[in-house]
Design a protein around this motif. Structure first.
Motif, PDB file in Angstrom:
ATOM      1  N   LYS A 163      -6.462 -10.184  -1.976  1.00 41.20           N
ATOM      2  CA  LYS A 163      -6.133  -8.797  -2.271  1.00 41.20           C
ATOM      3  C   LYS A 163      -4.776  -8.512  -1.644  1.00 41.20           C
ATOM      4  CE  LYS A 163      -9.717  -7.265  -4.514  1.00 41.20           C
ATOM      5  NZ  LYS A 163      -9.578  -6.695  -5.850  1.00 41.20           N
TER       6      LYS A 163
ATOM      7  N   GLU B  13      -3.085  -4.308 -10.968  1.00 42.02           N
ATOM      8  CA  GLU B  13      -3.778  -3.265 -10.208  1.00 42.02           C
ATOM      9  C   GLU B  13      -5.042  -3.773  -9.531  1.00 42.02           C
ATOM     10  OE1 GLU B  13      -4.366   0.043 -12.823  1.00 42.02           O
ATOM     11  OE2 GLU B  13      -2.300   0.741 -12.577  1.00 42.02           O
ATOM     12  N   GLU B  14      -5.728  -4.694 -10.158  1.00 38.79           N
ATOM     13  CA  GLU B  14      -6.981  -5.210  -9.590  1.00 38.79           C
ATOM     14  C   GLU B  14      -6.760  -5.954  -8.266  1.00 38.79           C
ATOM     15  OE1 GLU B  14      -7.395  -9.471 -11.906  1.00 38.79           O
ATOM     16  OE2 GLU B  14      -8.137  -7.667 -12.877  1.00 38.79           O
TER      17      GLU B  14
END
Length: 65
Positions: free
Chosen positions: A35, A54-55
């Motif tokens: 992330k 975006e994920e």
């Protein structure tokens, strides 16, 4: 993964290098299953223009700008 800041020397500005740096970092995060937390306003605008990333944005604890 934390993306602090993209820096491109003045003589290389306008050659899309900041975008290439950002894309490379985001693609690395995908490959490694990471992330992303970012503080860089360029990264923020890049992700807004490329919503497919975006994920990757981490929503835990650290505020992205």
């Amino acid at each position: 993964m934390v993306l602090m800041h993209t820096v491109v020397r003045e003589k290389f500005e306008g050659k899309r290098l900041a975008g290439l740096l950002t894309k490379t970092g985001l693609e690395f995060a995908i490959t490694e299953g990471l992330k992303v937390v970012f503080y860089c306003p360029f990264v923020s605008s890049y992700i807004k223009r490329h919503p497919e990333y975006e994920e990757l944005v981490s929503t835990s604890g650290v505020k992205n700008e």
